[in-house]
Design an enzyme around this catalytic site. Structure first.
Site, PDB file in Angstrom:
ATOM      1  CB  CYS A   1      -1.042   0.005   1.344  1.00 21.80           C
ATOM      2  SG  CYS A   1      -1.881  -1.497   1.224  1.00 21.80           S
ATOM      3  CG  ASP A   2       4.953   3.468  -0.402  1.00 21.89           C
ATOM      4  OD1 ASP A   2       4.982   4.251  -1.473  1.00 21.89           O
ATOM      5  OD2 ASP A   2       5.668   3.781   0.708  1.00 21.89           O
TER       6      ASP A   2
END
Ligand SMILES: *Cc1c(COP(=O)(O)O)cnc(C)c1O
Length: 377
Positions: free
Chosen positions: A325-326
């Site tokens: 989730c980056d």
């Protein structure tokens, strides 16, 4: 070349991404370096892949080791290398780490400034030091310019200072940039090294060694010259600049030693689009990305060959991204990667030439994804 890896993967299914390293390929690479540069000692750059089995194989073959920390020194010792076969090649060392290395018997250290020489004179009196000079990294796909080394004129002062403090001014080192596809790039640095040898000789200081660094490439998507071309170009440059007084030489291959020995097995987690527009590019998300070991896709520098079970089908561009989730976890977007249009969620893909600079760059548990699992066969 990697039939053994494919057979191993088929026989030993594994959940999640993994790197499988074929030690036979590492052995072949070591022999190819020894043959292409017969008078040069090999110091394998441990950071490229510090797997104990890789280090043990290389130690048994007679390799020396270039290390950057006390932990890497201990890994090389555990693999069977004696301290005289290990260099502490990082130019940025804590004084207490120099003392720890010294206590372990290490006698060869890299420096690129007077401040570091003074640390070594205090923590490892009498040791041999070599001065690293700057190289602009032109022609390299993963340049190492600016951070390491000093200008050649300053290297003269650094080595003279080392001599005055009772250290052995041993030689000069440089790194022409990693994944260096032009064998002629060693020429300029060797001209500078020869100038340093001459200038110090005039001041009564005799240097012994030139450390030619790493930079030897691995085959990714683009073709690369064979290791023999590097051997020939380096030998010719040594003859040109040192005449018939060629110094002792060492190389520090990392990528070129292990890159082509490994394959990462990964899985397609999701294929989707951001809108229904007809020309919208697909996003393909794998279960490995920048934080799982593919950090060298940073700035899309290294482009890995990728094999899918649908190869042969029509290709279309896609954005290739990792699972975390980056939003930085995108591998190829500016220059999209072509993959088969028929690729499906759940397909197993093979990312080739991933034996170097993958496991050590994988994060511990970012988003709960474990570090890259590695097997050596
Ligand atoms: C990383 C490194 C190497 C290895 O470089 P490659 O391009 O992987 O061959 C060699 N020497 C030093 C000092 C390094 O830091």
């Amino acid at each position: 070349m990697t039939e053994r890896i494919l057979n191993y993967m088929a026989a030993h299914p594994h959940e999640g991404p993994r790197l499988v390293v074929d030690l036979d390929v590492v052995r072949d690479n070591y022999r190819a370096f020894s043959k292409a540069l017969p008078d040069t000692r090999v110091f394998y750059a441990v950071k490229a892949n510090p797997e104990p089995k890789v280090l043990k194989l290389l130690a048994d073959l007679g390799s020396c080791f270039d290390t950057a920390s006390v932990v890497e020194i201990k890994l090389a010792l555990d693999a069977g290398a004696t301290p005289d076969r290990i260099s502490f090649g990082n130019t940025i060392k804590k004084e207490r780490d120099i003392a720890a290395a010294r206590a372990l018997g290490i006698d060869l250290y890299a420096v690129d400034c007077i401040e570091e020489v003074e640390k070594i004179a205090r923590a490892a009196p009498g040791a041999r030091v070599f001065a690293r000079i700057l190289c602009d990294g032109a022609g390299a796909e993963w340049p190492l310019s600016r951070k390491f080394g000093c200008v050649p004129e300053m290297a003269v002062d650094v080595l003279e200072h080392a001599h005055r403090l009772g250290l052995t001014a041993y030689g000069v080192s440089f790194h022409v940039g990693s994944q260096q596809r032009d064998p002629k790039m060693w020429n300029g640095a060797l001209a500078s090294a020869a100038m340093i040898f001459r200038t110090l000789a005039e001041r009564g200081i005799t240097l012994s060694m030139v450390n030619l660094g790493g930079g030897f490439p691995t085959r990714y998507l683009k073709k690369i010259p064979g290791v023999e071309s590097y051997g020939t170009a380096i030998f010719n440059a040594l003859r040109k600049h040192f005449g018939n007084r060629i110094p002792e030489t060492i190389i520090e291959p990392g990528r070129g030693m292990v890159g082509n020995a490994g394959i990462i097995e990964s899985e397609v987690v999701l294929i989707s689009k951001k809108s229904n527009a007809a020309d919208e590019t697909r996003w393909v998300y794998l279960d490995i990305g920048k934080f799982g070991g593919l950090a060298e896709t940073m700035d899309e520098a290294i482009r890995y060959p990728i094999k899918t079970p649908r190869d042969g089908a029509e290709l279309a561009p896609c954005v290739l991204a990792g699972p975390t989730c980056d939003s930085a976890d995108v591998m190829y977007e500016k220059d999209p990667y072509f993959l088969p249009v028929s690729l499906e969620i759940g397909d197993r893909v093979l990312i080739e030439a991933t034996g170097a600079y993958t496991t050590t760059y994988s994060s511990c548990a970012f988003n709960g994804f474990p570090p890259l699992h590695t097997v050596c066969i």
